[in-house]
Design a protein around this motif. Structure first.
Motif, PDB file in Angstrom:
ATOM      1  N   ALA A 422       0.816  -1.217   0.000  1.00 40.27           N
ATOM      2  CA  ALA A 422       0.000   0.000   0.000  1.00 40.27           C
ATOM      3  C   ALA A 422       0.845   1.261   0.000  1.00 40.27           C
ATOM      4  O   ALA A 422       0.475   2.260  -0.620  1.00 40.27           O
ATOM      5  CB  ALA A 422      -0.943  -0.004   1.204  1.00 40.27           C
ATOM      6  N   TYR A 423       1.997   1.217   0.679  1.00 37.74           N
ATOM      7  CA  TYR A 423       2.776   2.450   0.780  1.00 37.74           C
ATOM      8  C   TYR A 423       3.450   2.818  -0.542  1.00 37.74           C
ATOM      9  O   TYR A 423       4.034   3.892  -0.672  1.00 37.74           O
ATOM     10  CB  TYR A 423       3.810   2.348   1.905  1.00 37.74           C
ATOM     11  N   ARG A 424       3.373   1.954  -1.534  1.00 35.74           N
ATOM     12  CA  ARG A 424       3.923   2.269  -2.855  1.00 35.74           C
ATOM     13  C   ARG A 424       2.885   2.940  -3.757  1.00 35.74           C
ATOM     14  O   ARG A 424       3.205   3.375  -4.865  1.00 35.74           O
ATOM     15  CB  ARG A 424       4.432   0.999  -3.532  1.00 35.74           C
ATOM     16  N   SER A 425       1.619   3.000  -3.289  1.00 33.26           N
ATOM     17  CA  SER A 425       0.534   3.580  -4.092  1.00 33.26           C
ATOM     18  C   SER A 425      -0.137   4.689  -3.305  1.00 33.26           C
ATOM     19  O   SER A 425      -0.685   4.454  -2.217  1.00 33.26           O
ATOM     20  CB  SER A 425      -0.490   2.493  -4.465  1.00 33.26           C
ATOM     21  N   ALA A 426      -0.147   5.908  -3.849  1.00 34.51           N
ATOM     22  CA  ALA A 426      -0.762   7.035  -3.160  1.00 34.51           C
ATOM     23  C   ALA A 426      -2.256   6.817  -2.961  1.00 34.51           C
ATOM     24  O   ALA A 426      -2.808   7.101  -1.891  1.00 34.51           O
ATOM     25  CB  ALA A 426      -0.515   8.328  -3.942  1.00 34.51           C
ATOM     26  N   THR A 427      -2.913   6.282  -3.974  1.00 40.07           N
ATOM     27  CA  THR A 427      -4.364   6.081  -3.883  1.00 40.07           C
ATOM     28  C   THR A 427      -4.721   5.050  -2.829  1.00 40.07           C
ATOM     29  O   THR A 427      -5.612   5.265  -1.990  1.00 40.07           O
ATOM     30  CB  THR A 427      -4.927   5.652  -5.247  1.00 40.07           C
ATOM     31  N   ALA A 428      -4.020   3.911  -2.843  1.00 42.23           N
ATOM     32  CA  ALA A 428      -4.318   2.845  -1.888  1.00 42.23           C
ATOM     33  C   ALA A 428      -4.001   3.273  -0.461  1.00 42.23           C
ATOM     34  O   ALA A 428      -4.771   3.003   0.470  1.00 42.23           O
ATOM     35  CB  ALA A 428      -3.530   1.581  -2.257  1.00 42.23           C
ATOM     36  N   PHE A 429      -2.877   3.948  -0.283  1.00 46.69           N
ATOM     37  CA  PHE A 429      -2.500   4.347   1.072  1.00 46.69           C
ATOM     38  C   PHE A 429      -3.446   5.414   1.606  1.00 46.69           C
ATOM     39  O   PHE A 429      -3.839   5.375   2.777  1.00 46.69           O
ATOM     40  CB  PHE A 429      -1.062   4.871   1.097  1.00 46.69           C
ATOM     41  N   ASP A 430      -3.865   6.335   0.762  1.00 47.65           N
ATOM     42  CA  ASP A 430      -4.770   7.402   1.199  1.00 47.65           C
ATOM     43  C   ASP A 430      -6.100   6.818   1.660  1.00 47.65           C
ATOM     44  O   ASP A 430      -6.663   7.246   2.679  1.00 47.65           O
ATOM     45  CB  ASP A 430      -4.973   8.387   0.056  1.00 47.65           C
ATOM     46  N   ALA A 431      -6.600   5.839   0.925  1.00 47.73           N
ATOM     47  CA  ALA A 431      -7.872   5.214   1.305  1.00 47.73           C
ATOM     48  C   ALA A 431      -7.751   4.508   2.659  1.00 47.73           C
ATOM     49  O   ALA A 431      -8.647   4.603   3.509  1.00 47.73           O
ATOM     50  CB  ALA A 431      -8.306   4.230   0.228  1.00 47.73           C
ATOM     51  N   ALA A 432      -6.632   3.813   2.860  1.00 52.08           N
ATOM     52  CA  ALA A 432      -6.441   3.116   4.133  1.00 52.08           C
ATOM     53  C   ALA A 432      -6.231   4.117   5.276  1.00 52.08           C
ATOM     54  O   ALA A 432      -6.709   3.902   6.400  1.00 52.08           O
ATOM     55  CB  ALA A 432      -5.248   2.170   4.025  1.00 52.08           C
ATOM     56  N   PHE A 433      -5.512   5.190   5.004  1.00 46.97           N
ATOM     57  CA  PHE A 433      -5.295   6.226   6.018  1.00 46.97           C
ATOM     58  C   PHE A 433      -6.626   6.830   6.459  1.00 46.97           C
ATOM     59  O   PHE A 433      -6.844   7.080   7.655  1.00 46.97           O
ATOM     60  CB  PHE A 433      -4.380   7.308   5.443  1.00 46.97           C
ATOM     61  N   ASP A 434      -7.525   7.041   5.513  1.00 50.90           N
ATOM     62  CA  ASP A 434      -8.841   7.607   5.843  1.00 50.90           C
ATOM     63  C   ASP A 434      -9.671   6.646   6.692  1.00 50.90           C
ATOM     64  O   ASP A 434     -10.577   7.077   7.419  1.00 50.90           O
ATOM     65  CB  ASP A 434      -9.602   7.945   4.557  1.00 50.90           C
ATOM     66  N   ARG A 435      -9.383   5.358   6.607  1.00 43.79           N
ATOM     67  CA  ARG A 435     -10.064   4.398   7.481  1.00 43.79           C
ATOM     68  C   ARG A 435      -9.378   4.296   8.839  1.00 43.79           C
ATOM     69  O   ARG A 435     -10.021   4.000   9.852  1.00 43.79           O
ATOM     70  CB  ARG A 435     -10.107   3.017   6.810  1.00 43.79           C
ATOM     71  N   ALA A 436      -8.072   4.557   8.871  1.00 39.55           N
ATOM     72  CA  ALA A 436      -7.318   4.394  10.118  1.00 39.55           C
ATOM     73  C   ALA A 436      -7.545   5.542  11.097  1.00 39.55           C
ATOM     74  O   ALA A 436      -7.621   5.319  12.315  1.00 39.55           O
ATOM     75  CB  ALA A 436      -5.828   4.279   9.805  1.00 39.55           C
ATOM     76  N   MET A 437      -7.658   6.775  10.595  1.00 39.81           N
ATOM     77  CA  MET A 437      -7.777   7.912  11.503  1.00 39.81           C
ATOM     78  C   MET A 437      -9.036   7.862  12.370  1.00 39.81           C
ATOM     79  O   MET A 437      -8.973   8.144  13.573  1.00 39.81           O
ATOM     80  CB  MET A 437      -7.705   9.224  10.718  1.00 39.81           C
ATOM     81  N   PRO A 438     -10.205   7.505  11.830  1.00 42.07           N
ATOM     82  CA  PRO A 438     -11.367   7.379  12.722  1.00 42.07           C
ATOM     83  C   PRO A 438     -11.197   6.284  13.773  1.00 42.07           C
ATOM     84  O   PRO A 438     -11.724   6.408  14.886  1.00 42.07           O
ATOM     85  CB  PRO A 438     -12.518   7.041  11.752  1.00 42.07           C
ATOM     86  N   ILE A 439     -10.454   5.224  13.441  1.00 38.90           N
ATOM     87  CA  ILE A 439     -10.189   4.190  14.440  1.00 38.90           C
ATOM     88  C   ILE A 439      -9.372   4.772  15.587  1.00 38.90           C
ATOM     89  O   ILE A 439      -9.683   4.575  16.773  1.00 38.90           O
ATOM     90  CB  ILE A 439      -9.457   2.994  13.798  1.00 38.90           C
ATOM     91  N   CYS A 440      -8.314   5.513  15.254  1.00 43.52           N
ATOM     92  CA  CYS A 440      -7.496   6.155  16.290  1.00 43.52           C
ATOM     93  C   CYS A 440      -8.329   7.131  17.114  1.00 43.52           C
ATOM     94  O   CYS A 440      -8.203   7.188  18.347  1.00 43.52           O
ATOM     95  CB  CYS A 440      -6.320   6.891  15.647  1.00 43.52           C
ATOM     96  N   ALA A 441      -9.170   7.898  16.441  1.00 40.75           N
ATOM     97  CA  ALA A 441     -10.019   8.853  17.159  1.00 40.75           C
ATOM     98  C   ALA A 441     -10.966   8.131  18.108  1.00 40.75           C
ATOM     99  O   ALA A 441     -11.190   8.584  19.244  1.00 40.75           O
ATOM    100  CB  ALA A 441     -10.807   9.696  16.159  1.00 40.75           C
ATOM    101  N   GLY A 442     -11.521   7.003  17.680  1.00 43.74           N
ATOM    102  CA  GLY A 442     -12.413   6.234  18.538  1.00 43.74           C
ATOM    103  C   GLY A 442     -11.713   5.708  19.780  1.00 43.74           C
ATOM    104  O   GLY A 442     -12.288   5.714  20.885  1.00 43.74           O
ATOM    105  N   VAL A 443     -10.461   5.266  19.634  1.00 46.00           N
ATOM    106  CA  VAL A 443      -9.696   4.793  20.790  1.00 46.00           C
ATOM    107  C   VAL A 443      -9.444   5.942  21.770  1.00 46.00           C
ATOM    108  O   VAL A 443      -9.503   5.762  22.996  1.00 46.00           O
ATOM    109  CB  VAL A 443      -8.373   4.160  20.322  1.00 46.00           C
TER     110      VAL A 443
END
Length: 484
Positions: A422-443
């Motif tokens: 994923a870190y080799r693709s801007a599109t794939a990493f951005d999509a995963a990052f957008d899913r990860a930040m709400p998880i961190c916020a929830g914690v």
């Protein structure tokens, strides 16, 4: 009684060597994330190797840091500190010369062992050397200079990665050690705790580190769904259960279960697990997001992260004073909520993100939340147990924060659906990052709820932190409350 005065030449040498030693660990805790994309490209490594580059170090450091402090108290704080510096520098040299990701990961694990030896000793040397009238000032200067080191870490790391190369992120520790060790041997007096006795809990330390390593492996490699992953998960849980059993039955355990009889101590450590899990995942992914998706250079990405650390360094002491007046519940509730809002603001950081309008607002809110949170957290940990156990309580809290961070780095990419490339693709990493930040916020929101419902005002006359300024964003300050 220690008698070195702050104004004396020896006092200045002691301060220099302890700052150099602690700066080695603080620099590595902040600069490596910035170097990860270049490491991955140069060594042709997948995302799991980048996760291990961070976590191999954290596993041994978190698992052994309590043992490292005990070794210094027993065998001599200067001796163990110097061994730790030499060990850390040697492992750093191996990291800088590593031809493959596997060797780099192994060297990072060795680096964590050195960090576990020198990190507790740095502050302990100050407390054991300086006259009581000068000790608080010496600790203040030590923590202030250490905070500056943590603040410049991402900037320095970005400059090294963009210039001489990522290997110098590790090689830089070698000249620091070559300066630190002779000064320590010549100018720092040896000291030990005459009250230290009993056997070392080596079995407990090994089981704790093994449990962290096995569970981390299972989380990082879970995408494969292999038998090895399942066996690692089961073995990790078994090692954790064995660790609890050993600590409950040893006469001198590394982590005495009785300390958790304090409901306040247990509650604050639960909050610590939540907030530092979120911080660990956030800083790991943000350094990648800024480079892979936003297109920042390593230098720009490292510089971009400066405001968070700078705010902590400038205002953490004032936050601690304010919390003394209001009690810890309010800051320990508001701080995580501010950090959660910052992580949601990071959803605006996509391709070609503007720093002033997209990145900086989130980092300023993040820094404000950490300022509100970190100093009261440390003070509440120390105040939640009796004075004789305050240093142990801080060590447990520091180790818990490190363990939470490494678990987050292992689990968050999996939870966010981040593939190995994923870190080799801007599109794939951005999509995963957008899913990860709400998880961190929830914690973080969970941490705020725990604070609001479980944290109480400490009793008067309890131990107060000596480290008033703090600049490390990945762990709370480690307080060595001792009376040599």
């Amino acid at each position: 009684m220690p008698d070195v005065r702050m104004a004396s030449p020896q006092g200045k040498w002691i301060l220099l060597t302890t700052v150099l030693g602690s700066s080695m660990v603080l620099l590595d805790s902040t600069v490596v994330n910035v170097a990860l994309p270049r490491i991955g490209r140069d060594l042709d490594a997948g995302l799991s190797a980048l996760q291990w580059t961070v976590n191999a170090y954290m596993v041994t450091l978190a698992g052994l840091i309590l043992l490292g402090g005990s070794l210094g108290d027993r065998y001599g704080r200067r001796k163990v500190f110097v061994i730790g510096v030499v060990w850390f520098a040697t492992a750093s040299l191996l990291c800088g010369l590593a031809p493959t990701s596997g060797i780099l990961i192994a060297a990072r694990a060795l680096q964590g062992v050195g960090g576990a030896l020198l990190t507790p000793g740095s502050l302990a040397l100050i407390q054991a050397s300086f006259h009581p009238d000068d000790r608080s000032r010496a600790v203040g200067l030590w923590s202030g200079f250490g905070g500056i080191g943590a603040a410049v870490g991402p900037f320095l790391g970005g400059w090294l990665v963009a210039g001489p190369g990522w290997r110098w992120v590790f090689l830089l520790n070698v000249p620091l050690a070559l300066l630190c060790v002779p000064v320590a041997l010549r100018h720092v007096p040896e000291s030990a705790d005459e009250r230290a006795h009993g056997r070392f809990d080596i079995l407990g330390a090994v089981l704790g580190a093994l449990a962290l390593a096995l569970v981390t492996y299972a989380l990082i490699e879970a995408r494969a769904g292999s038998l090895a992953v399942t066996l690692s998960a089961v073995a990790g849980v078994a090692a954790a259960a064995a660790f609890v059993y050993v600590e409950r039955h040893r006469p001198d355990p590394m982590l005495p279960p009785g300390i958790f009889a304090s409901r306040q101590f247990t509650a604050v450590n639960l909050v610590t697990l939540c907030v530092y899990a979120a911080f660990g995942g956030f800083f790991f992914l943000t350094a990648l997001q800024l480079q892979v998706v936003a297109g920042y250079s390593p230098l720009a990405a490292g510089t971009a992260l400066l405001p968070t650390t700078a705010l902590m360094l400038l205002f953490s002491s004032r936050s601690g004073a304010l919390a003394d007046r209001t009690g810890p519940r309010l800051p320990l509730t508001v701080g995580p909520l501010l950090c959660a809002a910052a992580m949601l603001l990071m959803l605006r950081v996509g391709q070609h993100a503007d720093y002033l309008t997209d990145v900086l607002p989130a980092l300023l809110v993040m820094g404000t939340g950490m300022v509100v949170l970190v100093a009261p957290l440390t003070a509440t940990v120390l105040a939640s147990v009796d004075t004789a156990r305050a240093g142990l309580a801080s060590g447990i809290n520091n180790a818990a924060a490190r363990a939470a961070g490494l678990m987050a780095v292992a689990a968050l990419p999996l939870l966010a659906g981040m593939g190995p490339e994923a870190y080799r693709s801007a599109t794939a990493f951005d999509a995963a990052f957008d899913r990860a930040m709400p998880i961190c916020a929830g914690v973080l929101v969970l941490g705020a709820v725990l604070s609001a419902t479980l944290v109480r005002r400490p009793a008067p006359g309890c131990v107060r932190p000596e480290c008033r300024q703090h600049g490390c964003v990945t762990t709370p300050p480690l307080e060595r409350v001792s009376h040599p």
